[in-house]
Each structure stands twice: as C-alpha cells, then as structure tokens.
Design a protein around this motif. Structure first.
Motif, mmCIF file in Angstrom:
data_model
loop_
_atom_site.group_PDB
_atom_site.id
_atom_site.type_symbol
_atom_site.label_atom_id
_atom_site.label_comp_id
_atom_site.label_asym_id
_atom_site.label_seq_id
_atom_site.Cartn_x
_atom_site.Cartn_y
_atom_site.Cartn_z
ATOM 1 N N GLY A 1 -4.064 11.238 0.442
ATOM 2 C CA GLY A 1 -4.994 11.324 -0.683
ATOM 3 C C GLY A 1 -4.481 10.573 -1.902
ATOM 4 N N ARG A 2 -3.159 10.556 -2.101
ATOM 5 C CA ARG A 2 -2.563 9.820 -3.212
ATOM 6 C C ARG A 2 -2.793 8.311 -3.056
ATOM 7 N NH1 ARG A 2 3.393 12.735 -3.542
ATOM 8 N NH2 ARG A 2 2.639 14.826 -4.014
ATOM 9 N N VAL A 3 -2.728 7.854 -1.807
ATOM 10 C CA VAL A 3 -2.953 6.435 -1.533
ATOM 11 C C VAL A 3 -4.399 6.081 -1.857
ATOM 12 C CG1 VAL A 3 -2.956 4.640 0.248
ATOM 13 C CG2 VAL A 3 -1.166 6.410 0.245
ATOM 14 N N TRP A 4 -5.334 6.899 -1.357
ATOM 15 C CA TRP A 4 -6.762 6.618 -1.590
ATOM 16 C C TRP A 4 -7.084 6.668 -3.078
ATOM 17 C CZ3 TRP A 4 -6.260 4.607 2.552
ATOM 18 C CH2 TRP A 4 -6.084 5.226 3.768
ATOM 19 N N LYS A 5 -6.479 7.607 -3.797
ATOM 20 C CA LYS A 5 -6.701 7.698 -5.243
ATOM 21 C C LYS A 5 -6.191 6.432 -5.940
ATOM 22 C CE LYS A 5 -5.778 10.447 -9.319
ATOM 23 N NZ LYS A 5 -4.717 11.065 -10.058
ATOM 24 N N TYR A 6 -4.990 5.988 -5.588
ATOM 25 C CA TYR A 6 -4.419 4.773 -6.159
ATOM 26 C C TYR A 6 -5.336 3.580 -5.886
ATOM 27 C CZ TYR A 6 -1.080 1.161 -7.412
ATOM 28 O OH TYR A 6 -0.475 0.080 -8.002
ATOM 29 N N CYS A 7 -5.829 3.495 -4.654
ATOM 30 C CA CYS A 7 -6.734 2.390 -4.288
ATOM 31 C C CYS A 7 -8.014 2.415 -5.115
ATOM 32 C CB CYS A 7 -7.071 2.443 -2.797
ATOM 33 S SG CYS A 7 -5.708 1.913 -1.733
ATOM 34 N N ARG A 8 -8.613 3.592 -5.268
ATOM 35 C CA ARG A 8 -9.840 3.707 -6.077
ATOM 36 C C ARG A 8 -9.584 3.274 -7.516
ATOM 37 N NH1 ARG A 8 -10.347 8.454 -3.376
ATOM 38 N NH2 ARG A 8 -9.612 9.653 -5.150
ATOM 39 N N GLU A 9 -8.474 3.756 -8.102
ATOM 40 C CA GLU A 9 -8.159 3.456 -9.500
ATOM 41 C C GLU A 9 -7.866 1.985 -9.728
ATOM 42 O OE1 GLU A 9 -4.908 6.130 -10.248
ATOM 43 O OE2 GLU A 9 -6.252 7.828 -10.611
ATOM 44 N N ASN A 10 -7.428 1.277 -8.674
ATOM 45 C CA ASN A 10 -7.047 -0.123 -8.811
ATOM 46 C C ASN A 10 -7.969 -1.077 -8.051
ATOM 47 O OD1 ASN A 10 -4.309 -0.116 -10.354
ATOM 48 N ND2 ASN A 10 -4.220 1.598 -8.927
ATOM 49 N N SER A 11 -9.116 -0.562 -7.613
ATOM 50 C CA SER A 11 -10.124 -1.361 -6.896
ATOM 51 C C SER A 11 -9.531 -2.149 -5.732
ATOM 52 C CB SER A 11 -10.836 -2.320 -7.858
ATOM 53 O OG SER A 11 -11.458 -1.591 -8.890
ATOM 54 N N MET A 12 -8.747 -1.456 -4.914
ATOM 55 C CA MET A 12 -8.140 -2.074 -3.738
ATOM 56 C C MET A 12 -8.369 -1.210 -2.511
ATOM 57 S SD MET A 12 -4.644 -3.934 -4.848
ATOM 58 C CE MET A 12 -3.978 -3.177 -6.291
ATOM 59 N N LYS A 13 -8.003 -1.772 -1.369
ATOM 60 C CA LYS A 13 -8.069 -1.069 -0.090
ATOM 61 C C LYS A 13 -6.736 -1.252 0.619
ATOM 62 C CE LYS A 13 -12.988 -2.036 0.651
ATOM 63 N NZ LYS A 13 -13.467 -0.736 0.346
ATOM 64 N N VAL A 14 -6.428 -0.348 1.544
ATOM 65 C CA VAL A 14 -5.284 -0.559 2.430
ATOM 66 C C VAL A 14 -5.747 -1.580 3.463
ATOM 67 C CG1 VAL A 14 -3.725 0.468 4.117
ATOM 68 C CG2 VAL A 14 -4.370 1.773 2.075
ATOM 69 N N VAL A 15 -5.134 -2.766 3.465
ATOM 70 C CA VAL A 15 -5.559 -3.815 4.390
ATOM 71 C C VAL A 15 -4.621 -3.942 5.589
ATOM 72 C CG1 VAL A 15 -6.839 -5.100 2.638
ATOM 73 C CG2 VAL A 15 -4.440 -5.661 3.059
ATOM 74 N N ALA A 16 -3.430 -3.346 5.478
ATOM 75 C CA ALA A 16 -2.453 -3.359 6.570
ATOM 76 C C ALA A 16 -1.308 -2.439 6.155
ATOM 77 C CB ALA A 16 -1.931 -4.772 6.832
ATOM 78 N N ASP A 17 -0.314 -2.314 7.022
ATOM 79 C CA ASP A 17 0.908 -1.619 6.647
ATOM 80 C C ASP A 17 2.083 -2.368 7.242
ATOM 81 O OD1 ASP A 17 1.994 -0.082 9.197
ATOM 82 O OD2 ASP A 17 -0.155 0.331 9.166
ATOM 83 N N VAL A 18 3.269 -2.096 6.723
ATOM 84 C CA VAL A 18 4.482 -2.751 7.200
ATOM 85 C C VAL A 18 5.617 -1.745 7.180
ATOM 86 C CG1 VAL A 18 5.108 -3.609 4.884
ATOM 87 C CG2 VAL A 18 6.009 -4.763 6.916
ATOM 88 N N HIS A 19 6.484 -1.817 8.189
ATOM 89 C CA HIS A 19 7.729 -1.069 8.138
ATOM 90 C C HIS A 19 8.814 -1.850 8.858
ATOM 91 C CE1 HIS A 19 6.457 0.543 12.117
ATOM 92 N NE2 HIS A 19 7.726 0.840 12.308
ATOM 93 N N VAL A 20 10.042 -1.442 8.665
ATOM 94 C CA VAL A 20 11.183 -2.164 9.230
ATOM 95 C C VAL A 20 11.803 -1.374 10.371
ATOM 96 C CG1 VAL A 20 11.642 -3.263 7.011
ATOM 97 C CG2 VAL A 20 12.907 -1.224 7.651
ATOM 98 N N HIS A 21 12.434 -2.108 11.273
ATOM 99 C CA HIS A 21 13.206 -1.516 12.369
ATOM 100 C C HIS A 21 14.645 -2.004 12.258
ATOM 101 C CE1 HIS A 21 9.870 -0.492 15.552
ATOM 102 N NE2 HIS A 21 9.784 0.244 14.457
ATOM 103 N N PRO A 22 15.582 -1.256 12.818
ATOM 104 C CA PRO A 22 16.989 -1.676 12.739
ATOM 105 C C PRO A 22 17.303 -2.921 13.571
ATOM 106 C CG PRO A 22 16.780 0.368 13.982
ATOM 107 C CD PRO A 22 15.436 0.060 13.412
ATOM 108 N N ARG A 23 16.586 -3.131 14.669
ATOM 109 C CA ARG A 23 16.864 -4.283 15.518
ATOM 110 C C ARG A 23 15.618 -5.161 15.628
ATOM 111 N NH1 ARG A 23 19.908 -0.265 16.711
ATOM 112 N NH2 ARG A 23 18.481 0.919 17.988
ATOM 113 N N GLY A 24 14.953 -5.159 16.761
ATOM 114 C CA GLY A 24 13.811 -6.036 16.988
ATOM 115 C C GLY A 24 12.544 -5.569 16.288
ATOM 116 N N TYR A 25 11.454 -6.278 16.581
ATOM 117 C CA TYR A 25 10.172 -5.968 15.949
ATOM 118 C C TYR A 25 9.159 -5.357 16.908
ATOM 119 C CZ TYR A 25 8.832 -10.640 17.684
ATOM 120 O OH TYR A 25 8.594 -11.742 18.453
ATOM 121 N N GLY A 26 9.602 -4.928 18.076
ATOM 122 C CA GLY A 26 8.683 -4.292 19.008
ATOM 123 C C GLY A 26 8.272 -2.909 18.541
#
Length: 169
Positions: free
Chosen positions: A85-110
């Motif tokens: 809900g915090r994410v959606w609120k931030y998006c509404r207040e800043n006229s944006m949408k979540v278009v993707a996400d990213v995270h890191v792994h310790p080794r490969g990208y699978g």
C-alpha cells in the motif's frame, strides 16, 4: 561507409524495447543497490515510471528496504506484501506506476525457485530483473536476468534477448 550508415540508422530509428531506462538513472540505481548489499545480502527495488502503450519507461528506483525496513533481515528478499500500500500511495502521489522490479543475487542472474513462486508483482506482463554478483559486475542488458511474468507462476526468460527487450541509453 556502409557500416557507418547502418550505425546512423540504428541510432536514428532504434528498436522499440519493451523496457527503457536512461543510463544515468539505471547506473545510479544499480550503484545504490550494490551499496545496500554491503557485499553480503540481497537488495532490490521497485522500478517506477510510465507506461506508454506497450513500452515501460523507468524513471526512478524505490528501494524495497525504504518501504519494508525488515525485508532483508535474513539476507534475501522477503518483502511483506502488507506494505505494498505504501508503494501504491507513493505512485499515486508522484503520478507513476511500478513498471518493473529489480533485485540482486550473490552469483548468477538465474531465477531461484523462490523468485519463480513469489513474484513481487504478480501481474501478467510485469518484468523482473536480476543483477548478478550483488550488482558489483556488469549490470547492463545482455549480462542480467530479464524475466516476464506470464501469470500462474509462469515466466518467460528474455535474458539472452538483452537490448531487444530492455534498453539502457
């Protein structure tokens, strides 16, 4: 001469990637992901921006631990869905949408089984990106995981497609 004309045409008429990010935004966000890992834990972010038809343009990183301060307590992404809900609120207040996400792994990208069974955004067409080596190595398309959620815990792996799917320029 032919090579330079091809290069010029490619620059003038770039292929329309499904996901796009200015290099300054992408590299700054990836550097912050790397910093937050401290070389010992995962890190991640919602990628906010705008949808223009089928194209998604990333304008900003919203880091998971800025929304859920306990999401990396065990060293991996364990985001509390009740805090979305915090994410959606931030998006509404800043006229944006979540278009993707990213995270890191310790080794490969699978994708790990946990990644496959627990998408951050369980919406068909959503892109999840994975950066290898705690974002300390190459972080550009062609060297990262690019996964499209199809629904029902199914994914399409676009990692080998690199710039055709995700363009950083």
């Amino acid at each position: 001469m032919r090579l330079s004309i091809q290069a010029l045409l490619a620059w003038l008429l770039p292929e329309r990637a499904a996901l796009y990010c200015r290099s300054s935004v992408w590299l700054t966000g990836c550097a912050e992901l790397k910093r937050r890992t401290r070389g010992i834990q995962e890190s991640g972010a919602f990628l906010l921006g705008h949808k223009r038809g089928a194209r998604r343009e990333i304008a900003q990183f919203l880091f998971y631990d800025d929304i859920d301060e306990t999401c990396f307590v065990n060293g991996i992404v364990e985001f509390d869905g009740r805090k979305l809900g915090r994410v959606w609120k931030y998006c509404r207040e800043n006229s944006m949408k979540v278009v993707a996400d990213v995270h890191v792994h310790p080794r490969g990208y699978g994708q790990s089984p946990s990644d496959q069974h627990n998408p951050i955004i369980a919406e068909a067409g959503h892109f999840a990106l994975i950066l290898p080596h705690y974002a300390s190595a190459q972080v550009l398309p062609g060297h990262i995981g690019i996964y499209e959620y199809l629904g029902n815990r199914r994914w399409r792996d676009h990692s080998r497609s690199g710039k055709r799917i995700f363009r950083v320029a």
